[in-house]
Design an enzyme around this catalytic site. Sequence first.
Site, short mmCIF file in Angstrom:
data_model
loop_
_atom_site.label_atom_id
_atom_site.label_comp_id
_atom_site.label_asym_id
_atom_site.label_seq_id
_atom_site.Cartn_x
_atom_site.Cartn_y
_atom_site.Cartn_z
N ASN A 177 0.85 -1.20 0.00
CA ASN A 177 0.00 0.00 0.00
C ASN A 177 0.88 1.25 0.00
OD1 ASN A 177 -2.38 1.55 0.27
ND2 ASN A 177 -2.14 1.66 2.48
N ASP A 210 5.73 -5.17 2.21
CA ASP A 210 4.59 -4.53 2.87
C ASP A 210 3.45 -5.56 2.96
OD1 ASP A 210 3.63 -1.68 3.80
OD2 ASP A 210 2.04 -2.36 2.46
N TRP A 211 2.22 -5.17 2.64
CA TRP A 211 1.10 -6.10 2.73
C TRP A 211 1.24 -7.25 1.75
CZ3 TRP A 211 -2.04 -6.57 6.64
CH2 TRP A 211 -2.26 -5.47 7.48
N GLU A 229 10.51 -5.55 4.10
CA GLU A 229 9.64 -4.52 4.65
C GLU A 229 8.18 -4.99 4.76
OE1 GLU A 229 10.13 -1.07 5.93
OE2 GLU A 229 11.80 -2.41 6.38
N HIS A 246 10.94 2.69 2.80
CA HIS A 246 10.01 1.58 3.01
C HIS A 246 9.63 0.89 1.71
CE1 HIS A 246 6.72 -0.85 4.38
NE2 HIS A 246 5.87 -0.19 3.62
#
Length: 335
Positions: A28, A93-94, A117, A259
């Site tokens: 995201n 991430d997700w 990450e 990130h």
Amino acid sequence: MNTVEVLDSHLAYTETGEGEAVVFLHGNPTSSHIWRNVVPHVADRARCLAPDLIGMGSSGKPDIAYRFADHARYLDAWFDALRLDRAVLVGYDWGGSLALDLAARHPGRVRGVALLEAFVRPMTWAEYPAQAVPLFQALRTPGEGERMALEENWFIETALRATNPGISDADLAVYRTPYPDPASRRPLLQWPREIPLDGEPADVRDRFLAYGGWMADTPDVPKLLLTVEPGSLISPEIVAWCRANVAGLEVEGIGPAGHHAPEDRPDEIGRAVARWLARHRLTAAPEAGVRGIAASEAAAPEAAASEAAASEAAALRAGAGEAAAPQAGVREAAR
């Protein structure tokens, strides 16, 4: 972009190369576009696929809640539609969480998982850097989160360049295009509300705990954790937890990055993934095996050096009282 019908909507995805499937999952508020400079390092040895998650990128935007379980459901349907079996998953991430969740629920479908990450376990508010807490609390507050994520388009207009200032105007425009109005941005708002902090939401916490069990109990499934400096979701403490709790794990540092690390370090990520695939023979070696064998042989000492360097760096940071934590907090807060 390719598209395929899934459930009541469609998923868009890129595809290049041939052979065993390697699936790249984004986070995201990005899309498959973030893998554009990573995939070429792997495409000579594998069938590389990168979908846009439901509601994101060029995929459809059905009238759903966009909860973690919804994303997993549509991702499962995409795997079914493409008849993907025994894939290697790469996620950040997700996308990393969805990769682990899929592996835990469908272990026969996954040959290996590479992460960076990503959320690897439930966390507490106390584990978040102090500067990040007010932002995430605001995003999770009814009304305030809507103002930030829906009205101001905060994730696109502020957060992306706060964590990764090198993103070009052209690439930022690619990430902005799918979200022209507040209604289209609902998936972006829901993601921060899905993070299991202090046990809530409980259903997502339970799925994280389930894939934590899978990571601990599958030494035969290769796992790669790529770390960046200063690190946001993957702090030195999380790295230490992974070393202690994830079976079949290799850890490799890829240098300074924000990130959304594939924007900053695509070549380093691509090469690291390609070496890992070769070491574990997860994909066919390019050029009848000549380059692949050479890369695999050269990778062993490099991986060992990376492990040693990571351990030494973690020890130094611990001895220095985690001096890097404030900078990590700035990046996480900006995310």
